[in-house]
Design a protein around this motif. Structure first.
Motif, PDB file in Angstrom:
ATOM      1  N   LYS A  46      85.312  74.385 -92.867  1.00  0.00           N
ATOM      2  CA  LYS A  46      86.561  74.910 -93.377  1.00  0.00           C
ATOM      3  C   LYS A  46      87.444  74.036 -93.817  1.00  0.00           C
ATOM      4  O   LYS A  46      88.010  73.888 -95.003  1.00  0.00           O
ATOM      5  N   GLU A  49      85.875  72.921 -97.045  1.00  0.00           N
ATOM      6  CA  GLU A  49      85.899  74.125 -98.027  1.00  0.00           C
ATOM      7  C   GLU A  49      87.465  73.863 -98.811  1.00  0.00           C
ATOM      8  O   GLU A  49      87.569  73.884 -99.880  1.00  0.00           O
ATOM      9  N   ASN A  53      88.445  72.817-102.560  1.00  0.00           N
ATOM     10  CA  ASN A  53      89.198  74.004-103.328  1.00  0.00           C
ATOM     11  C   ASN A  53      90.411  73.153-103.844  1.00  0.00           C
ATOM     12  O   ASN A  53      90.700  73.233-105.088  1.00  0.00           O
TER      13      ASN A  53
ATOM     14  N   ASP B 162      80.854  83.567 -92.858  1.00  0.00           N
ATOM     15  CA  ASP B 162      81.557  84.111 -94.038  1.00  0.00           C
ATOM     16  C   ASP B 162      80.936  85.577 -94.226  1.00  0.00           C
ATOM     17  O   ASP B 162      81.643  86.508 -94.937  1.00  0.00           O
TER      18      ASP B 162
END
Lengths: 172, 350
Positions: A46, A49, A53, B162
């Motif tokens: 996470k 990620e 981003n 996800d």
């Protein structure tokens, strides 16, 4: 007839010992791996990620900024060029006006010098004429004395007379 | 699964029987298959020239107390019970410990580290090593691209998280159940995969054991129901907007459903894995049935020629099933949990 030693019901009857051990092993797995591996792993994924981003949006932002900068630069360059042209033109104008002024001033100066020279010449001419007049009258008296061979009574009257003659000549 | 069978399909007992009555070959094969699918108290690795290489496993047995005797705990290695130990004996046909007198297994509780338990623990160790190594890579190479083992596991974890857990459980709730769901998935998967390997690290049928699937389904059952919301329980005991006469029929069905959901989880995994193993073993047995246990060499070759392509095909399907069933168990657990997390509907305003 062969009798199966194997009881098929055994296959679908949960064995107590196996239930116990599966539960123990699985709960241990859930607790240990879940807590010490799966949670940190999912957290790391996470976090990565988010990192990716953020990096991507930062890159996009930098790109946009660069584009802005580039267009700014172009505008600045254009402005500078216009300014240069303008300055050049102004300098040209100034040069021309200076030249024109100098020209005019030189003309005026020359005219003034000529005028002064004329006045000087006039005064010199007058003085010279006056001197020539005096000389001529004196010479004329001398000549007249010599010609007449006689001394006039009054030099003064003679002189006045001659002067009037000379004036007449001048008037002529 | 099939290799040990190939190596052990000629036990002398069957052979001598075979000379007397040829029809018993298939019965012997069925027995053999069933013993293979079932649990054992010793880990049979290999047979070379009727010499069995086995890994002795610890036996933990508790004899039930009767009117005459008190309960008694016995702990010993299975190799000790070759003859007789503490009133127990190892049955070589089934590989199980039996009562030396009655030859039965009903007089004691068996909490032994059996073959299935042992292989399940092996699976645990393998997964633990994999996950710890991956976790270390994640902490060491922070924010870097995954590589090696990490690159293999990450897509699975990310896909499950996800694509499955997030949409099913909701963005705010899925994290709470993530460790359980991922644990269940990988625990089932490793045991499925180990079950497919015909020799030592595999060879057991842990995830095709009903006790194994029962335990995991029970964990899901507990997790589903302790997270049940008021709405979930109201929908079970008194479905809103349903008249009383219907409720009398509906409520028992709903209550049954509470137990049926995990029961379905249990049976599906058990059936798929055990069924697959039985299928592969049965096809392999063609060699022994057509060859009449070595009596007819031509038949054995014909059986082999027929069995091999089918076995390859079924094994490939089993590999798919290994992943699929781990996935289905996890997916359904997630769905059942999300049903228990149900919040009040609009209908209840009526």
């Amino acid at each position: 007839m062969h009798i199966l030693a194997f009881d098929p019901m055994q296959l679908i009857t949960p064995d107590l010992g196996m239930v116990f051990w599966t539960t123990v092993v699985f709960l241990l797995f859930w607790f240990l791996i879940g807590k010490f591996a799966l949670k940190p792993i999912t957290k790391a994924i996470k976090a990565r990620e988010h990192f990716i981003n953020d990096a991507l949006s930062a890159a996009d932002k930098a790109k946009a900024e660069m584009q802005q900068l580039q267009s700014d630069n172009a505008a600045l360059l254009k402005e500078a060029r216009e300014e240069g042209a303008k300055i050049l033109k102004e300098a040209k104008d100034v040069k021309e006006s200076i030249i024109a002024e100098a020209h005019n001033r030189a003309k005026d100066e020359a005219a003034k010098i000529v005028a002064d020279a004329k006045v000087e010449i006039d005064s010199q001419k007058k003085a010279a004429i006056a001197e020539v007049k005096n000389e001529v009258s004196r010479i004329s008296i001398d000549i007249a004395q010599k010609i007449l061979g006689r001394e006039l009574d009054s030099n003064k009257d003679q002189q006045a007379y001659i002067n009037s003659l000379v004036d007449k000549i001048k008037a002529n | 699964m099939f290799l040990p069978l190939v190596l052990t399909a000629n036990p002398e007992a069957v052979k001598t029987e075979n000379k007397e009555e040829k029809k018993d070959v298939s019965a012997g094969v069925i027995e053999h298959i069933m013993n293979h699918v079932a649990d054992a108290n010793e880990d049979h690795i290999l047979t070379i020239n009727n010499h069995h290489i086995t890994l002795p496993l610890p036996c933990i047995l508790y004899r039930k107390s009767t009117q005459a005797t008190k309960g008694k705990l016995s702990i010993f290695l299975s190799s000790k019970a070759e003859e007789e130990f503490d009133g127990y004996k190892l049955d070589h046909e089934t590989g199980r410990v039996i009562d030396a007198q009655t030859n039965k297994r009903d007089a004691f509780y068996d909490f032994s580290i059996t073959k299935n338990v042992f292989h399940m623990m092996l699976g645990f160790v393998i997964l633990a090593l994999v996950f710890i190594s991956i976790k270390n890579t994640y902490t060491k190479r922070k924010n870097a691209a995954p590589r090696g083992l990490q690159g293999f596991m990450e897509p699975i974890i990310v896909f499950l998280t996800d694509e499955i857990f997030k949409p099913i459980l909701g963005e705010d709730k899925y994290e709470k159940f993530l460790p359980y769901l991922l644990s269940v998935f990988f625990f089932i998967l490793i045991n499925n995969l180990l079950g497919l390997i015909p020799f030592f690290p595999g060879g057991a049928n842990a995830s095709g054991n009903i006790a194994f699937t029962f335990s995991l389904a029970f964990c899901s059952f507990i997790l589903i129901n302790i997270n049940g919301t008021k709405t979930y329980w109201r929908h079970i005991f008194a479905m809103p907007g349903v008249p009383l006469p219907v409720l009398i029929i509906l409520t028992p069905i709903e209550i049954l459903g509470v137990f049926l959901k995990p029961a379905v989880l249990m049976l599906r995994l058990f059936g798929n894995i055990t069924g697959g193993h039985i299928a592969v073993l049965s096809i392999a047995s063609l060699i022994f049935i057509l060859g009449e246990n070595g009596a007819k060499l031509g038949g054995a070759f014909a059986g082999g020629a027929m069995a091999l392509p089918i076995m390859l095909f079924v094994s490939a399907i089993e590999l798919l099933v290994a992943f699929l069933q781990a996935f289905v168990f996890t997916l359904l657990s997630a769905i059942f949990i999300s049903m228990a997390l149900e919040e009040p509907h609009h209908q209840e305003h009526h």
